[in-house]
Design a protein around this motif. Structure first.
Motif, PDB file in Angstrom:
ATOM      1  N   PHE A 128     128.999  60.866  77.490  1.00 52.51           N
ATOM      2  CA  PHE A 128     127.890  61.087  76.560  1.00 52.51           C
ATOM      3  C   PHE A 128     127.625  59.837  75.729  1.00 52.51           C
ATOM      4  N   ARG A 129     128.694  59.217  75.243  1.00 54.16           N
ATOM      5  CA  ARG A 129     128.543  58.004  74.432  1.00 54.16           C
ATOM      6  C   ARG A 129     127.881  56.891  75.239  1.00 54.16           C
ATOM      7  N   ALA A 130     128.173  56.857  76.537  1.00 51.38           N
ATOM      8  CA  ALA A 130     127.591  55.824  77.404  1.00 51.38           C
ATOM      9  C   ALA A 130     126.174  56.174  77.866  1.00 51.38           C
ATOM     10  N   GLY A 131     125.685  57.356  77.481  1.00 51.01           N
ATOM     11  CA  GLY A 131     124.336  57.755  77.842  1.00 51.01           C
ATOM     12  C   GLY A 131     124.182  58.269  79.265  1.00 51.01           C
ATOM     13  N   LEU A 132     125.301  58.639  79.907  1.00 50.71           N
ATOM     14  CA  LEU A 132     125.248  59.091  81.299  1.00 50.71           C
ATOM     15  C   LEU A 132     125.017  60.591  81.436  1.00 50.71           C
ATOM     16  N   ILE A 133     125.260  61.350  80.368  1.00 47.70           N
ATOM     17  CA  ILE A 133     124.970  62.784  80.352  1.00 47.70           C
ATOM     18  C   ILE A 133     124.341  63.132  78.999  1.00 47.70           C
ATOM     19  N   GLY A 134     123.762  64.313  78.915  1.00 45.09           N
ATOM     20  CA  GLY A 134     123.036  64.688  77.708  1.00 45.09           C
ATOM     21  C   GLY A 134     123.734  65.690  76.817  1.00 45.09           C
ATOM     22  N   PHE A 135     125.023  65.880  76.984  1.00 44.42           N
ATOM     23  CA  PHE A 135     125.792  66.821  76.162  1.00 44.42           C
ATOM     24  C   PHE A 135     127.186  66.242  75.969  1.00 44.42           C
ATOM     25  N   ASP A 136     127.902  66.717  74.951  1.00 41.67           N
ATOM     26  CA  ASP A 136     129.206  66.105  74.659  1.00 41.67           C
ATOM     27  C   ASP A 136     130.363  67.099  74.612  1.00 41.67           C
ATOM     28  N   GLU A 137     130.133  68.326  75.058  1.00 44.07           N
ATOM     29  CA  GLU A 137     131.210  69.312  75.171  1.00 44.07           C
ATOM     30  C   GLU A 137     131.165  69.918  76.568  1.00 44.07           C
ATOM     31  N   PRO A 138     132.281  69.966  77.294  1.00 44.55           N
ATOM     32  CA  PRO A 138     132.251  70.463  78.676  1.00 44.55           C
ATOM     33  C   PRO A 138     132.187  71.975  78.817  1.00 44.55           C
ATOM     34  N   PHE A 139     132.830  72.707  77.887  1.00 43.58           N
ATOM     35  CA  PHE A 139     132.989  74.154  78.055  1.00 43.58           C
ATOM     36  C   PHE A 139     132.525  74.851  76.775  1.00 43.58           C
ATOM     37  N   MET A 140     131.394  75.525  76.846  1.00 37.51           N
ATOM     38  CA  MET A 140     130.836  76.125  75.633  1.00 37.51           C
ATOM     39  C   MET A 140     131.599  77.369  75.188  1.00 37.51           C
ATOM     40  N   LYS A 141     132.107  78.120  76.150  1.00 41.55           N
ATOM     41  CA  LYS A 141     132.853  79.333  75.811  1.00 41.55           C
ATOM     42  C   LYS A 141     134.157  79.317  76.594  1.00 41.55           C
ATOM     43  N   LEU A 142     135.262  79.514  75.913  1.00 37.61           N
ATOM     44  CA  LEU A 142     136.579  79.532  76.548  1.00 37.61           C
ATOM     45  C   LEU A 142     137.282  80.838  76.204  1.00 37.61           C
ATOM     46  N   ARG A 143     137.885  81.438  77.208  1.00 30.73           N
ATOM     47  CA  ARG A 143     138.718  82.608  76.964  1.00 30.73           C
ATOM     48  C   ARG A 143     140.024  82.452  77.739  1.00 30.73           C
ATOM     49  N   ASN A 144     141.113  82.861  77.114  1.00 32.39           N
ATOM     50  CA  ASN A 144     142.435  82.723  77.716  1.00 32.39           C
ATOM     51  C   ASN A 144     142.875  84.019  78.364  1.00 32.39           C
ATOM     52  N   VAL A 145     143.554  83.882  79.488  1.00 32.21           N
ATOM     53  CA  VAL A 145     144.057  85.039  80.225  1.00 32.21           C
ATOM     54  C   VAL A 145     145.526  85.259  79.871  1.00 32.21           C
ATOM     55  N   GLY A 146     145.882  86.506  79.606  1.00 31.20           N
ATOM     56  CA  GLY A 146     147.271  86.828  79.306  1.00 31.20           C
ATOM     57  C   GLY A 146     148.111  86.883  80.572  1.00 31.20           C
ATOM     58  N   LEU A 147     149.388  86.616  80.432  1.00 31.05           N
ATOM     59  CA  LEU A 147     150.294  86.624  81.576  1.00 31.05           C
ATOM     60  C   LEU A 147     150.455  88.037  82.149  1.00 31.05           C
ATOM     61  N   VAL A 148     150.712  88.088  83.443  1.00 32.10           N
ATOM     62  CA  VAL A 148     151.166  89.333  84.068  1.00 32.10           C
ATOM     63  C   VAL A 148     152.678  89.195  84.232  1.00 32.10           C
ATOM     64  N   LEU A 149     153.412  90.012  83.514  1.00 29.65           N
ATOM     65  CA  LEU A 149     154.878  89.962  83.538  1.00 29.65           C
ATOM     66  C   LEU A 149     155.424  90.893  84.616  1.00 29.65           C
ATOM     67  N   ALA A 150     156.678  90.693  84.933  1.00 27.71           N
ATOM     68  CA  ALA A 150     157.334  91.584  85.892  1.00 27.71           C
ATOM     69  C   ALA A 150     157.579  92.945  85.246  1.00 27.71           C
ATOM     70  N   GLU A 151     157.840  93.942  86.079  1.00 34.98           N
ATOM     71  CA  GLU A 151     158.175  95.266  85.523  1.00 34.98           C
ATOM     72  C   GLU A 151     159.403  95.127  84.636  1.00 34.98           C
ATOM     73  N   GLY A 152     159.324  95.677  83.439  1.00 34.49           N
ATOM     74  CA  GLY A 152     160.400  95.510  82.471  1.00 34.49           C
ATOM     75  C   GLY A 152     160.072  94.451  81.433  1.00 34.49           C
ATOM     76  N   GLY A 153     158.986  93.685  81.651  1.00 30.28           N
ATOM     77  CA  GLY A 153     158.534  92.736  80.639  1.00 30.28           C
ATOM     78  C   GLY A 153     159.055  91.323  80.769  1.00 30.28           C
ATOM     79  N   GLU A 154     159.850  91.026  81.827  1.00 34.52           N
ATOM     80  CA  GLU A 154     160.346  89.660  82.023  1.00 34.52           C
ATOM     81  C   GLU A 154     159.283  88.804  82.710  1.00 34.52           C
ATOM     82  N   LYS A 155     159.391  87.492  82.521  1.00 34.59           N
ATOM     83  CA  LYS A 155     158.495  86.586  83.223  1.00 34.59           C
ATOM     84  C   LYS A 155     158.872  86.566  84.705  1.00 34.59           C
ATOM     85  N   MET A 156     157.868  86.559  85.578  1.00 31.90           N
ATOM     86  CA  MET A 156     158.143  86.536  87.011  1.00 31.90           C
ATOM     87  C   MET A 156     158.717  85.181  87.414  1.00 31.90           C
ATOM     88  N   SER A 157     159.745  85.200  88.241  1.00 28.46           N
ATOM     89  CA  SER A 157     160.308  83.954  88.774  1.00 28.46           C
ATOM     90  C   SER A 157     161.020  84.253  90.086  1.00 28.46           C
TER      91      SER A 157
END
Length: 824
Positions: free
Chosen positions: A574-603
């Motif tokens: 944007f600073r170099a004038g190559l695009i017309g906007f300066d933020e890549p992602f207007m809306k961001l949402r985070n996904v929660g983990l899917v844990l193993a049965e019992g609540g442990e992290k899968m591994s």
């Protein structure tokens, strides 16, 4: 009656969608554009686990809904294919990373397609392909030519197991983010990107994007903007140090009268330049050498015991009160932040307090907490105040307050004193206002094979020479032993090093290092807009049409890595004038983990990883999709529950059986209550998809299903609308049922159902009844009732009348369809 057999029907509809190109994004389409993006995956050898589809299903639900709402949707997928994991796997198995990576990509693609996601596969990208990393190298040259890429010798984080350098963001907690090995400190010449040139833009941009507040806070803290003063401390004359001073940066100049010593970083120039004046130089040099072996994170650990060595023979002068103060060298001060020196105020900084107590240094109080100000102003409170002051002597007060033991500034508020003292010392030429940042430049050099080569050539005559753009891509060689040795494997490739200087034509050598894989992912969202372009990374007009990304979904773990770097790349363009906007992602949402049965992290080591292939094989893709959307709030980490999977599968079977309730395919809705429930469900599902409340959207579908199952027959148009709003969640089942009802074309090509506002409103609602502003009861009344009707109903209510009995009503406040308040 036929049974629900997803294994037989789902592949049929996936082939139908692909054959008919239903999910192709149309460049410059007439419909409003909608660019929805998943953080693209690293294709590991393990394939997908059930955590991956949670985010992918969410974006697919949104995209299918948006298409039906009339949007031109860009929903692409690709592969973050370079990086250490692939190379480590190659080292372990002796399989070339190019071969193993592309085998993994085939596996990932097959798994993802089996789940029916509506990606535009014609736009697929692979960061390890020369067609892609040619433009990664172009970005390096773009930054280089704009003064934003440079090579410098610097202490770096070194992973002894991965045998490579790590950026600070990849060595948080003093451990490698890939293999969890303890990170060591090395001094090497490395390439850096000058992200620090964009500190203010990166901070200011956070105010105009719809991101989770915790992610914004993490970026703000990582950038670490602080306003303060740079203060000059002169050295005591007569020690051979005339003209030499120590500059410090502080945000708390109001505490300067309490400064009783200075601390410099082990790398500070005072150690080398005044070596002859330091009487215990051997002890100091030993300490400095030991500090060099520690990482920045180890040096700044809060739990670490503070250590240091006094510079005997050198003394500083406090510019505020003229007192002589000692100077220490200590590893908890970093050369790269501020000036590499601090003024220590032990009574008002916990770190300084611990250090002072250990070395027996004075701790005068110069800030009194607000509650102790009465000691200064009210003699009647002196006894109580004295008791509190005694208590305070054993503590360290780091907050704001009122100045004490600060000469002419006594009694002044901290905030005011900062300005006054700053001006006072500024007039003497001893202090200057300054802004500092914690953010360091991005270290991008990696001493590994599986990455994009850095496009730089070294010539004995011409020095550092960027590779001409016409010579890109600089290809990864195949005559390489990629076993780690601490030196880049590219150094040993004869094919790679056989190069001439582009300027003078003499024999030269290439840069051996490859780029951090986060460089590849810092611009991939641009490439999706024009993935086949051989002349530029993407056409400006296509970038302007599709970008910025409207909705981005992925894990919160990328807060100060990928998300920060992608913002930096966008702002540089944007600073170099190559695009017309300066933020890549207007809306961001985070996904929660899917844990193993019992609540442990899968591994894999725990043997609790659930393979989505197994779920699809037994229950079908629609069951997995609906279960992961129904299992709980999208952003929360939730444990897998096989009983829940079976419950969702039963729900879909019940939907499949609804088709038998259509007795007359020309019938229209006549059941008023069913009609109202349908319209309420359409409204609820629509709003919930927009808010990513997928679990409650599916709950409302279940409520509607329960009601329909009680009917002997269902009007065709009711069932059709039900299948339409089901389709984003269970597209295969919806397609099958839509087709069995005799409809032509795909269900996902239909318009999203409209709802009637009159039908979604309840005829009767609850009104809150207040007495003098306090809720005293509730009455049910027809919607849009007038004040007179509600007043009469309330006064005739047994519970309310008791509060009003024998009292004069002075005023009535009425809010239509909400409340009535009697002022008595």
């Amino acid at each position: 009656m036929s049974e629900y057999q997803p294994q037989e029907t789902e592949k049929k509809w996936q082939d139908f969608w692909q054959k008919n190109g239903l999910f192709k994004a149309v460049d410059f389409g007439a419909k409003p554009k909608f660019y929805c993006l998943d953080m693209f995956p690293y294709p590991s050898g393990a394939g997908l686990h059930v955590g991956h589809p949670k985010g992918y299903t969410a974006t697919d639900v949104i995209c299918r809904y948006k298409r039906m709402k009339g949007f031109n949707v860009l929903h692409p997928m690709g592969w973050d294919a370079f990086g250490l994991p692939a190379e480590n796997y190659a080292i372990k198995t002796k399989i070339h990373p190019d071969k193993s990576t592309h085998q993994n990509i085939e596996r990932f693609r097959e798994q993802i397609k089996s789940l029916g996601f509506s990606y535009d596969w014609q736009r697929e990208v692979d960061t390890s392909s020369p067609q892609y990393y040619k433009w990664t190298q172009w970005f390096f040259l773009f930054l280089y030519k704009n003064g934003l890429a440079y090579k410098a010798k610097a202490p770096v984080n070194w992973c002894p197991k991965c045998q490579t350098v790590l950026a600070n963001e990849q060595a948080q907690g003093g451990k490698c983010d890939r293999c969890s090995s303890e990170v060591a400190q090395k001094e090497l010449e490395q390439w850096f990107f000058k992200i620090t040139d964009f500190c203010e833009e990166l901070l200011d941009g956070l105010d105009k994007i719809d991101w989770p507040e915790p992610i914004k806070a993490m970026q703000k803290n990582w950038i670490g903007r602080s306003e303060g003063y740079e203060i000059a401390f002169a050295l005591k004359p007569g020690s051979g140090s005339q003209g030499f001073g120590v500059k410090v940066f502080t945000t708390r100049i109001d505490t300067i009268f309490g400064c009783t010593y200075l601390v410099v970083a082990p790398e500070h120039k005072i150690v080398s330049e005044l070596e002859s004046q330091i009487s215990n130089i051997k002890q100091v040099e030993d300490y400095v050498e030991a500090a060099r072996k520690k990482t920045e994170l180890e040096r700044q650990a809060q739990t670490k015991e503070k250590t240091g060595v006094r510079l005997e023979g050198i003394t500083a002068i406090n510019p505020a009160n003229g007192k002589e103060i000692p100077i220490f060298v200590a590893d908890y001060v970093l050369a790269g932040y501020g000036t590499g020196a601090i003024m220590a105020v032990p009574a008002h900084d916990l770190r300084d307090f611990e250090f002072a107590k250990k070395y027996g240094l004075p701790c005068p109080k110069v800030i009194l907490p607000p509650e102790l100000d009465s000691v200064l102003t009210n003699p009647m409170d002196a006894a109580m105040g004295k008791k509190d002051v005694v208590r305070l002597e054993a503590e360290c007060w780091e907050g704001e307050g009122f100045l004490a033991n600060s000469e002419r500034f006594d009694g002044m508020k901290s905030e005011d004193a900062r300005e006054e003292i700053g001006q006072w010392l500024g007039q003497k030429g001893l202090a200057e206002k300054q802004v500092n940042y914690k953010l360091r430049d991005w270290l991008v050099s990696r001493q590994r094979y599986w990455g994009a080569p850095i496009p730089v050539i070294y010539c004995d005559k011409c020095g550092q020479v960027p590779v001409p753009e016409s010579d890109l891509p600089v290809l990864l060689p195949d005559d390489v032993d990629f076993m780690p040795s601490g030196e880049s494997p590219l150094a040993k490739s004869k094919k790679f090093q056989d190069v001439k200087c582009p300027v003078c034509g003499t024999l030269a050598r290439r840069e051996n290092d490859t780029m951090d894989t986060f460089v590849c992912s810092s611009w991939y969202f641009f490439r999706y807009t024009d993935p086949m372009n051989k002349k530029e990374f993407a056409q400006r007009k296509l970038i302007d049409y599709w970008c910025p990304v409207d909705w981005y979904v992925g894990g919160a773990e990328h807060a100060v890595l990928h998300l920060l770097y992608a913002r930096f790349f966008t702002k540089a363009l944007f600073r170099a004038g190559l695009i017309g906007f300066d933020e890549p992602f207007m809306k961001l949402r985070n996904v929660g983990l899917v844990l193993a049965e019992g609540g442990e992290k899968m591994s894999k080591s725990k043997g609790n990883v659930i393979n989505p292939d197994d779920v699809v094989k037994e229950y079908g893709a629609d069951t997995l999709r609906c279960y992961e959307m129904f299992m709980g709030p999208f952003e929360q980490a939730i444990a897998w529950d096989t009983k829940g999977v079976k419950g969702v599968h039963k729900f879909l079977r019940r939907i499949y059986e609804l088709k038998t309730k259509v007795k007359d395919k020309k019938s229209k809705m006549e059941n008023r209550e069913m009609e109202k429930l349908l319209h309420k469900t359409v409204k609820k599902v629509s709003e919930d998809i927009e808010q990513m409340k997928f679990n409650t959207a599916i709950s409302s579908l279940m409520i509607l299903l329960n009601a329909m199952e009680k009917e002997e027959d269902i009007a065709l148009n009711v069932l059709e609308k039900f299948f339409l709003i089901l389709s984003p969640f269970a597209p295969h089942l919806a397609e099958e049922l839509w087709s069995e009802l005799g409809n032509k074309g795909s269900v996902c090509s239909q318009d999203w159902p409209q709802y009637d506002e009159n039908l979604v409103e309840d005829e009767k609602i609850n009104f809150v009844v207040q007495i003098n502003g306090k809720a005293r009861g509730m009455i049910e009344a027809p919607r849009n009732s007038e004040e007179k009707e509600i007043s009469e109903m309330a006064q005739n209510n047994v519970k309310i009348s008791g509060w009003l009995s024998g009292r004069e009503i002075k005023k009535v406040i009425f809010v239509k369809n909400k409340l009535i308040n009697f002022v008595i």
